[in-house]
Enzyme design. Structure first.
Site, PDB file in Angstrom:
ATOM      1  N   GLU A 139      -2.850   4.074   8.152  1.00 47.28           N
ATOM      2  CA  GLU A 139      -2.758   4.146   9.610  1.00 47.28           C
ATOM      3  C   GLU A 139      -1.383   4.606  10.062  1.00 47.28           C
ATOM      4  O   GLU A 139      -0.434   4.658   9.273  1.00 47.28           O
ATOM      5  CB  GLU A 139      -3.038   2.775  10.259  1.00 47.28           C
ATOM      6  CG  GLU A 139      -1.898   1.782  10.272  1.00 47.28           C
ATOM      7  CD  GLU A 139      -1.570   1.143   8.945  1.00 47.28           C
ATOM      8  OE1 GLU A 139      -0.468   1.406   8.428  1.00 47.28           O
ATOM      9  OE2 GLU A 139      -2.402   0.412   8.396  1.00 47.28           O
ATOM     10  N   SER A 168      -6.396  -6.710  11.152  1.00 51.03           N
ATOM     11  CA  SER A 168      -5.621  -7.804  11.755  1.00 51.03           C
ATOM     12  C   SER A 168      -5.543  -7.657  13.272  1.00 51.03           C
ATOM     13  O   SER A 168      -5.328  -8.630  13.979  1.00 51.03           O
ATOM     14  CB  SER A 168      -4.189  -7.807  11.201  1.00 51.03           C
ATOM     15  OG  SER A 168      -4.197  -7.912   9.813  1.00 51.03           O
ATOM     16  N   ASP A 197      -2.549  -2.326  -3.742  1.00 48.21           N
ATOM     17  CA  ASP A 197      -2.792  -1.210  -2.819  1.00 48.21           C
ATOM     18  C   ASP A 197      -1.470  -0.587  -2.385  1.00 48.21           C
ATOM     19  O   ASP A 197      -1.381   0.628  -2.202  1.00 48.21           O
ATOM     20  CB  ASP A 197      -3.564  -1.712  -1.582  1.00 48.21           C
ATOM     21  CG  ASP A 197      -5.044  -1.911  -1.873  1.00 48.21           C
ATOM     22  OD1 ASP A 197      -5.568  -1.238  -2.779  1.00 48.21           O
ATOM     23  OD2 ASP A 197      -5.674  -2.748  -1.210  1.00 48.21           O
TER      24      ASP A 197
HETATM   25  P1  NAP Z   1       2.741  -4.713   2.372  1.00 48.17           P
HETATM   26  O1  NAP Z   1       3.391  -6.015   2.493  1.00 48.17           O
HETATM   27  O2  NAP Z   1       2.981  -3.800   1.205  1.00 48.17           O
HETATM   28  O3  NAP Z   1       1.150  -4.870   2.495  1.00 48.17           O
HETATM   29  C1  NAP Z   1       0.581  -5.839   3.275  1.00 48.17           C
HETATM   30  C2  NAP Z   1      -0.775  -6.219   2.678  1.00 48.17           C
HETATM   31  O4  NAP Z   1      -1.732  -5.214   3.070  1.00 48.17           O
HETATM   32  C3  NAP Z   1      -0.806  -6.289   1.153  1.00 48.17           C
HETATM   33  O5  NAP Z   1      -1.512  -7.446   0.793  1.00 48.17           O
HETATM   34  C4  NAP Z   1      -1.577  -5.043   0.757  1.00 48.17           C
HETATM   35  O6  NAP Z   1      -2.302  -5.189  -0.466  1.00 48.17           O
HETATM   36  C5  NAP Z   1      -2.539  -4.933   1.911  1.00 48.17           C
HETATM   37  N1  NAP Z   1      -3.146  -3.616   2.099  1.00 48.17           N
HETATM   38  C6  NAP Z   1      -2.576  -2.395   2.044  1.00 48.17           C
HETATM   39  N2  NAP Z   1      -3.496  -1.442   2.286  1.00 48.17           N
HETATM   40  C7  NAP Z   1      -4.673  -2.092   2.491  1.00 48.17           C
HETATM   41  C8  NAP Z   1      -5.984  -1.656   2.793  1.00 48.17           C
HETATM   42  N3  NAP Z   1      -6.280  -0.368   2.952  1.00 48.17           N
HETATM   43  N4  NAP Z   1      -6.945  -2.602   2.969  1.00 48.17           N
HETATM   44  C9  NAP Z   1      -6.676  -3.905   2.833  1.00 48.17           C
HETATM   45  N5  NAP Z   1      -5.446  -4.380   2.556  1.00 48.17           N
HETATM   46  C10 NAP Z   1      -4.463  -3.477   2.389  1.00 48.17           C
HETATM   47  O7  NAP Z   1       3.056  -3.971   3.765  1.00 48.17           O
HETATM   48  P2  NAP Z   1       3.822  -2.633   4.115  1.00 48.17           P
HETATM   49  O8  NAP Z   1       4.407  -1.966   2.918  1.00 48.17           O
HETATM   50  O9  NAP Z   1       4.682  -2.942   5.276  1.00 48.17           O
HETATM   51  O10 NAP Z   1       2.631  -1.705   4.654  1.00 48.17           O
HETATM   52  C11 NAP Z   1       1.571  -1.274   3.834  1.00 48.17           C
HETATM   53  C12 NAP Z   1       0.291  -1.511   4.596  1.00 48.17           C
HETATM   54  O11 NAP Z   1       0.135  -2.900   4.823  1.00 48.17           O
HETATM   55  C13 NAP Z   1       0.276  -0.871   5.988  1.00 48.17           C
HETATM   56  O12 NAP Z   1      -0.275   0.408   5.926  1.00 48.17           O
HETATM   57  C14 NAP Z   1      -0.561  -1.833   6.801  1.00 48.17           C
HETATM   58  O13 NAP Z   1      -1.901  -1.419   6.922  1.00 48.17           O
HETATM   59  C15 NAP Z   1      -0.555  -3.124   6.019  1.00 48.17           C
HETATM   60  N6  NAP Z   1       0.091  -4.137   6.868  1.00 48.17           N
HETATM   61  C16 NAP Z   1      -0.701  -5.020   7.502  1.00 48.17           C
HETATM   62  C17 NAP Z   1      -0.141  -5.939   8.383  1.00 48.17           C
HETATM   63  C18 NAP Z   1      -1.033  -6.892   9.070  1.00 48.17           C
HETATM   64  O14 NAP Z   1      -2.221  -6.946   8.729  1.00 48.17           O
HETATM   65  N7  NAP Z   1      -0.523  -7.642  10.044  1.00 48.17           N
HETATM   66  C19 NAP Z   1       1.220  -5.967   8.608  1.00 48.17           C
HETATM   67  C20 NAP Z   1       2.003  -5.052   7.916  1.00 48.17           C
HETATM   68  C21 NAP Z   1       1.414  -4.120   7.046  1.00 48.17           C
HETATM   69  P3  NAP Z   1      -1.619  -5.267  -1.923  1.00 48.17           P
HETATM   70  O15 NAP Z   1      -1.114  -6.669  -2.022  1.00 48.17           O
HETATM   71  O16 NAP Z   1      -2.752  -4.981  -2.854  1.00 48.17           O
HETATM   72  O17 NAP Z   1      -0.519  -4.232  -1.977  1.00 48.17           O
END
Ligand code: NAP
Length: 268
Positions: free
Chosen positions: A123, A166, A46
């Site tokens: 988001e 989360s 993703d």
């Molecule tokens: P990242 O490490 O690239 O991504 C974090 C995880 O979120 C990865 O496993 C990614 O999947 C998954 N993800 C991304 N979009 C998703 C969606 N729409 N539904 C379910 N899972 C999803 O983090 P980043 O580059 O900092 O940020 C990318 C996105 O990750 C942000 O937009 C945020 O929503 C999410 N994120 C979540 C948290 C949390 O839940 N605490 C913290 C930071 C970021 P893949 O492995 O397939 O790429």
């Protein structure tokens, strides 16, 4: 058909990209065009698709996306490697149905009344790294609450399974054009009080966050923007949408089940 492939650099992904390129080269109508593509095929996770979305966000109305996952089943990447040949054939055999998903329009207004616009697929969060964030939250220009805590997150329906989840937010079907706001560690005591539950607003509504703190961070799909002179941030559903080719599209609740619960695929 102008096509580009966006991918990560994992070994497994590179093998898939090589195979995909060969299959596409066999089609006489394909031109590889990374500047003005009609179709963007992403290979990876993703995160790979989110990066590609931002690369092409200015052309979003004329592009269709197809996401192939090389790790686990993703929310934007629901094509499996084993189905790539089928996917390539389907690209040319028929006029594809598309799934269109809402995007988040972010308007940042500075103290000098300059306006900057951003588009988010998952988001946008507003938060402070140290000390609490204090902010007034307005819905449709009416003061709703005074928030104090780590921050606030506003997500799209497709982003509802990411950071939003989360934070205790609900998973929202992407056919619903609704935005969800969740709190990040709010302080609730006799002095400070905010709703403490996620809220979901209607398609024609908007959320405004007016921070009372200097120096905070705004993220757009995880990308950080440091802000010092922000007067307010307006969040609403964008008039633009992201479009995915639908053939073979996995049922949304199957993806949710697969990602978070595990088990068999019962949805059709
Ligand atoms: P990242 O490490 O690239 O991504 C974090 C995880 O979120 C990865 O496993 C990614 O999947 C998954 N993800 C991304 N979009 C998703 C969606 N729409 N539904 C379910 N899972 C999803 O983090 P980043 O580059 O900092 O940020 C990318 C996105 O990750 C942000 O937009 C945020 O929503 C999410 N994120 C979540 C948290 C949390 O839940 N605490 C913290 C930071 C970021 P893949 O492995 O397939 O790429």
């Amino acid at each position: 058909m102008r096509i580009t492939i966006a991918h990560n650099t994992d070994d497994a992904t590179l093998k898939v990209v090589e195979h995909l390129k060969k299959r596409l080269e066999q089609k006489k109508d394909v031109v590889f065009d990374a500047k003005y593509p009609d179709v963007v095929i992403t290979v990876g996770g993703d995160g790979t698709l989110i990066n590609a979305f931002h690369r092409y966000e200015n052309q979003i109305s004329s592009i269709r996306f197809i996401g192939v996952h090389t790790g686990h089943l993703g929310f934007y990447t629901d094509w499996q490697v084993k189905d790539i040949d089928k996917m390539v054939d389907a690209l040319f055999l028929r006029e594809p149905e598309s799934a269109r998903y809402p995007l988040l329009e972010v308007e940042l207004v500075t103290e000098a009344n300059e306006k900057m616009h951003y588009l988010a697929l998952n988001e946008s969060a507003v938060k402070r790294i140290s000390h609490t964030l204090e902010a007034n939250v307005y819905i449709d220009d009416n003061l709703f609450e005074n928030f104090r805590g780590d921050g606030l997150c506003v997500s799209t329906p497709t982003g509802s399974t990411a950071y939003n989840k989360s934070l205790g937010g609900a998973v929202i079907h992407p056919r619903l054009k609704a935005l969800q706001m969740t709190e990040i560690a709010s302080i609730n005591n006799r002095v400070f009080r905010s709703l403490s539950s996620p809220i979901v607003i209607a398609p024609d509504q908007w959320i405004t966050i007016v921070p009372n703190s200097d120096h905070f961070v705004m993220t757009i799909d995880g990308n950080r923007i440091d802000l010092q002179n922000a007067k307010m941030i307006n969040y609403r559903i964008s008039s633009r949408e992201i479009r995915f080719d639908r053939f073979g599209h996995t049922h949304f609740w199957s993806r949710v089940q697969d990602a978070f619960i595990g088990g068999k695929d019962d949805f059709i």
